[in-house]
Design a protein around this motif. Structure first.
Motif, PDB file in Angstrom:
ATOM      1  N   ARG A 274      23.461   5.585  10.165  1.00  0.00           N
ATOM      2  CA  ARG A 274      24.511   5.005   9.309  1.00  0.00           C
ATOM      3  C   ARG A 274      25.688   4.518  10.145  1.00  0.00           C
ATOM      4  N   ARG A 275      26.098   5.319  11.152  1.00  0.00           N
ATOM      5  CA  ARG A 275      27.243   4.952  12.000  1.00  0.00           C
ATOM      6  C   ARG A 275      27.003   3.668  12.777  1.00  0.00           C
ATOM      7  N   ILE A 276      25.754   3.394  13.143  1.00  0.00           N
ATOM      8  CA  ILE A 276      25.480   2.198  13.942  1.00  0.00           C
ATOM      9  C   ILE A 276      25.051   1.017  13.080  1.00  0.00           C
ATOM     10  N   GLY A 277      25.193   1.172  11.761  1.00  0.00           N
ATOM     11  CA  GLY A 277      24.978   0.038  10.864  1.00  0.00           C
ATOM     12  C   GLY A 277      23.569  -0.125  10.324  1.00  0.00           C
ATOM     13  N   LEU A 278      22.736   0.889  10.421  1.00  0.00           N
ATOM     14  CA  LEU A 278      21.395   0.803   9.850  1.00  0.00           C
ATOM     15  C   LEU A 278      21.418   1.406   8.450  1.00  0.00           C
ATOM     16  N   SER A 279      21.070   0.617   7.448  1.00  0.00           N
ATOM     17  CA  SER A 279      21.011   1.148   6.086  1.00  0.00           C
ATOM     18  C   SER A 279      19.540   1.368   5.729  1.00  0.00           C
ATOM     19  N   LEU A 280      19.238   2.569   5.331  1.00  0.00           N
ATOM     20  CA  LEU A 280      17.855   2.959   5.055  1.00  0.00           C
ATOM     21  C   LEU A 280      17.743   3.529   3.649  1.00  0.00           C
ATOM     22  N   ASN A 281      16.626   3.256   3.021  1.00  0.00           N
ATOM     23  CA  ASN A 281      16.293   3.833   1.720  1.00  0.00           C
ATOM     24  C   ASN A 281      15.274   4.943   1.934  1.00  0.00           C
ATOM     25  N   ALA A 282      15.109   5.768   0.929  1.00  0.00           N
ATOM     26  CA  ALA A 282      14.113   6.841   1.010  1.00  0.00           C
ATOM     27  C   ALA A 282      12.716   6.274   1.259  1.00  0.00           C
ATOM     28  N   SER A 283      12.441   5.090   0.726  1.00  0.00           N
ATOM     29  CA  SER A 283      11.113   4.480   0.904  1.00  0.00           C
ATOM     30  C   SER A 283      10.866   4.022   2.343  1.00  0.00           C
ATOM     31  N   ASP A 284      11.930   3.890   3.150  1.00  0.00           N
ATOM     32  CA  ASP A 284      11.760   3.503   4.549  1.00  0.00           C
ATOM     33  C   ASP A 284      11.169   4.627   5.395  1.00  0.00           C
ATOM     34  N   PHE A 285      11.280   5.849   4.920  1.00  0.00           N
ATOM     35  CA  PHE A 285      10.744   7.002   5.645  1.00  0.00           C
ATOM     36  C   PHE A 285       9.266   7.170   5.287  1.00  0.00           C
ATOM     37  N   ASN A 286       8.458   6.235   5.775  1.00  0.00           N
ATOM     38  CA  ASN A 286       7.045   6.176   5.391  1.00  0.00           C
ATOM     39  C   ASN A 286       6.098   6.442   6.560  1.00  0.00           C
ATOM     40  N   ARG A 287       6.615   6.846   7.701  1.00  0.00           N
ATOM     41  CA  ARG A 287       5.779   7.155   8.865  1.00  0.00           C
ATOM     42  C   ARG A 287       5.762   8.650   9.101  1.00  0.00           C
ATOM     43  N   GLU A 288       4.631   9.160   9.446  1.00  0.00           N
ATOM     44  CA  GLU A 288       4.479  10.569   9.787  1.00  0.00           C
ATOM     45  C   GLU A 288       4.524  10.676  11.310  1.00  0.00           C
ATOM     46  N   VAL A 289       5.440  11.478  11.837  1.00  0.00           N
ATOM     47  CA  VAL A 289       5.532  11.657  13.283  1.00  0.00           C
ATOM     48  C   VAL A 289       5.428  13.143  13.617  1.00  0.00           C
ATOM     49  N   ASN A 290       4.874  13.414  14.776  1.00  0.00           N
ATOM     50  CA  ASN A 290       4.758  14.796  15.254  1.00  0.00           C
ATOM     51  C   ASN A 290       5.903  15.074  16.210  1.00  0.00           C
ATOM     52  N   THR A 291       6.644  16.123  15.919  1.00  0.00           N
ATOM     53  CA  THR A 291       7.764  16.530  16.762  1.00  0.00           C
ATOM     54  C   THR A 291       7.476  17.932  17.277  1.00  0.00           C
ATOM     55  N   ALA A 292       8.358  18.427  18.118  1.00  0.00           N
ATOM     56  CA  ALA A 292       8.223  19.793  18.617  1.00  0.00           C
ATOM     57  C   ALA A 292       8.289  20.798  17.471  1.00  0.00           C
ATOM     58  N   ASN A 293       8.916  20.416  16.369  1.00  0.00           N
ATOM     59  CA  ASN A 293       9.051  21.311  15.215  1.00  0.00           C
ATOM     60  C   ASN A 293       8.014  21.039  14.136  1.00  0.00           C
ATOM     61  N   GLY A 294       7.017  20.216  14.429  1.00  0.00           N
ATOM     62  CA  GLY A 294       5.976  19.928  13.450  1.00  0.00           C
ATOM     63  C   GLY A 294       6.021  18.490  12.978  1.00  0.00           C
ATOM     64  N   SER A 295       5.260  18.215  11.942  1.00  0.00           N
ATOM     65  CA  SER A 295       5.132  16.870  11.398  1.00  0.00           C
ATOM     66  C   SER A 295       6.267  16.596  10.404  1.00  0.00           C
ATOM     67  N   ILE A 296       6.795  15.363  10.448  1.00  0.00           N
ATOM     68  CA  ILE A 296       7.928  15.005   9.582  1.00  0.00           C
ATOM     69  C   ILE A 296       7.866  13.511   9.280  1.00  0.00           C
TER      70      ILE A 296
END
Length: 187
Positions: free
Chosen positions: A108-130
């Protein structure tokens, strides 16, 4: 037999608590260590050395033309201040991260506006899948180095507390090299 087990259990419990006690009160061990180590003769006495404490906050990169040197912090991490889309943010360089990763607050601070529908990729992190959103950062800068159109992912603030500068940035440099507690970046 029971007596031996009780003694062994007590010894294990005391041994396990020593690091915890040391972390909470390291001064308590100073007297023990001083009494266990014999004093040196006066002619062999070492001069007192004042060690400079290294802050946990990001370091200021050392500028060398189109080269930047980032020194490791007290934890051994290469943390620094970057500019993402012209906004100053703190981040940690992470060669284990495939992409630059920012949290939603930074996005948000750098000017990227995202909707909940934009979070459509599954990624694996050190803390699991998100779930994550894939974005393009127009401009990523550190010191005199600028890379345009850097692919990044945005993760929820709870999943990512520190912004990570990953390989989608590092692979676009001419060179990056870690040596003797410093990371050299060359464009």
């Amino acid at each position: 037999m029971l007596q031996k087990l009780l003694i062994l259990g007590a010894f294990a419990g005391i041994s396990a608590s020593i690091p915890i006690i040391f972390q909470t009160n390291p001064q308590a061990f100073d007297g023990l260590l001083k009494s266990a180590v014999p004093a040196k003769p006066a002619d062999e006495a070492q001069p007192d050395v004042n060690l400079v404490s290294v802050p946990n906050k990001p370091t200021t990169p050392q500028l060398l033309g189109r080269k930047v040197v980032v020194n490791a912090d007290a934890r051994g991490h290469f943390s620094s201040t970057f500019k993402l889309n012209g906004r100053q943010v703190d981040g940690m360089i992470d060669t284990g991260a495939t992409l630059v990763a920012v949290n939603t607050s930074t996005a948000r601070r750098i000017g990227l506006s995202l909707n909940a529908s934009d979070f459509n990729r599954e990624v694996n992190t050190a803390n699991g899948s998100i779930k994550a959103a894939v974005v393009m950062i127009d401009r990523l800068q550190i010191g005199s180095i600028t890379i345009n159109d850097v692919q990044a992912i945005v993760l929820d603030d709870r999943a990512l507390q520190t912004n990570l500068i990953g390989m989608s940035f590092l692979n676009r440099l001419d060179k990056y090299q870690a040596e003797n507690g410093a990371l050299l970046l060359v464009q």
